[in-house]
Design an enzyme around this catalytic site. Structure first.
Site, mmCIF file in Angstrom:
data_model
loop_
_atom_site.group_PDB
_atom_site.id
_atom_site.type_symbol
_atom_site.label_atom_id
_atom_site.label_comp_id
_atom_site.label_asym_id
_atom_site.label_seq_id
_atom_site.Cartn_x
_atom_site.Cartn_y
_atom_site.Cartn_z
ATOM 1 N N ASP A 20 30.062 49.943 43.021
ATOM 2 C CA ASP A 20 30.292 48.720 42.175
ATOM 3 C C ASP A 20 30.646 47.448 42.625
ATOM 4 O O ASP A 20 30.639 46.307 41.940
ATOM 5 C CB ASP A 20 31.624 49.245 41.206
ATOM 6 C CG ASP A 20 31.269 50.567 40.548
ATOM 7 O OD1 ASP A 20 30.403 50.529 39.733
ATOM 8 O OD2 ASP A 20 31.971 51.595 40.676
ATOM 9 N N ASP A 28 37.466 46.023 39.904
ATOM 10 C CA ASP A 28 36.210 46.755 40.098
ATOM 11 C C ASP A 28 36.215 47.333 41.489
ATOM 12 O O ASP A 28 35.140 47.229 42.274
ATOM 13 C CB ASP A 28 35.004 45.632 39.775
ATOM 14 C CG ASP A 28 35.047 45.076 38.205
ATOM 15 O OD1 ASP A 28 35.604 45.735 37.524
ATOM 16 O OD2 ASP A 28 34.144 44.249 37.984
#
Length: 367
Positions: free
Chosen positions: A79, A356
């Site tokens: 990610d 994230d």
């Protein structure tokens, strides 16, 4: 899902693949050549592979490059690389156009939360590793794309990020960052990290406030306006409210130095084990944290765990999370609320914050 509008990639299609060869356990390039490339060739998708050599390499590439030559940007990594790509695109003067470029994630890291979420939304069985990669590549081959929410995060020191997955503080962020040294283990690093962080369970002090989905209009009983049309995760602003090329304004937030608006909720407790604001279903391949989440539901799924929880209960919650049944345990220490905006003000700069999956310095933040 019904009611979603889909775009379709052209055929033949040219994809720019941004690949981090170091991500996960370091197999991304091999997996791309063995699994992905043959499938894409059959689907008439040509690829230009850009191999990142350092942090921010992909960020600079998509920020500065002419993107017209590609029909889609494909990220084959964890990610973290997609976080770079999204923020690189949002720094462009033509970000409104650039953000219409379809993005695709192919799992090549140890986290792969967005890939697991998309696999879940597509209705596929829960899978991991090669099977998840095959499923995500198959989605790319079919060529359908739709909108995705982004969350705008601002920090007290003046940084601004655009985040597609989640913001965390406390236990989950500690596991994420402390387990980096076990990267070679693949996704098992998170299991080991969880057990280590359980052993030294820490409490974090701070104030958490949020705008619940239900209370958005304040106390006025006026009917809700229809939601603004979403273009690839951005709510278009009324014409004339901003300079061309400037990033979208944070319409729901007041500056961090000011108290939150009166119709926000302030959590009475100030001692937390974790705070996690997630916008997609999965926090990792094996963590279905927000089963109700969808790709663009316009909603931040806010979880927080109050101090006083026992290690055994915390472990039970994490084991249940692999099936998405943690909320069925009705644990009094765990709260879940769908919100439109939130603010977190740590009492002292303690603990790691993550956006994230990337580490941030600990400071007041809102999104």
């Amino acid at each position: 899902p019904p009611g979603d509008s889909y775009g379709v990639l052209p055929r033949p299609c040219h994809a720019l693949v941004l690949l981090n060869p170091q991500s996960g356990s370091g197999r991304a390039l091999d997996d791309f050549q063995a699994v992905v490339q043959p499938m894409l060739a059959e689907a008439d998708i040509a690829t230009t592979v850009f191999i990142t050599e350092r942090p921010h390499h992909a960020h600079e590439k998509v920020r500065d490059e002419d993107l017209l030559q590609w029909d889609t940007l494909v990220v084959m990594s964890g990610d973290g690389l997609l976080f770079e790509v999204v923020n690189g695109l949002m720094e462009r003067p033509d970000w409104k156009e650039a953000m219409k470029k379809p993005l695709c994630i192919l799992p090549g890291g140890s986290g792969n939360a967005l890939a697991a979420s998309i696999n879940y939304y597509a209705g596929y069985d829960h899978v991991a590793k090669k099977k998840l990669l095959t499923n995500c590549t198959f989605i790319l081959c079919k060529g359908l794309y739709t909108q995705m929410d982004l969350v705008s995060l601002s920090t007290a020191s003046g940084k601004r990020f655009f985040s597609f997955l989640g913001f965390g503080w406390g236990f989950i962020s500690d596991v994420d960052i402390d387990s980096e040294k076990y990267r070679w283990l693949g996704s098992a690093r998170f299991t080991l990290g969880t057990l280590q962080c359980l052993a030294k369970l820490r409490v974090y002090q701070g104030r958490l406030s949020y705008l619940p989905v239900a209370a958005e209009q304040g106390s006025s009983p006026a009917p809700r306006d229809p939601p603004a049309p979403v273009t690839n995760g951005h709510i278009p602003q009324p014409a004339g409210t901003e300079a061309p090329g400037s990033p979208p304004p944070d319409s729901l937030l007041v500056p961090l130095g000011q108290p939150v608006p009166a119709h926000w909720t302030v959590v009475p407790e100030e001692e937390f084990v974790l705070v996690y604001a997630i916008y997609q279903s999965h926090l990792g391949t094996n963590l279905l944290m927000a089963p109700a989440a969808r790709l663009h539901d316009g909603c931040i799924h806010l979880f927080y765990m109050k101090a006083g929880i026992s290690r055994v209960t915390l472990l039970k919650l994490f084991l249940a999370m692999s099936r998405g049944t943690h909320l069925d345990l009705n644990c009094p220490h765990l709260s879940y609320v769908p919100v439109r905006a939130f603010r977190l003000e740590p009492r002292v700069a303690a603990g790691i914050m993550t956006v994230d999956g990337e580490a941030l310095a600990c400071e007041p933040v809102q999104g």
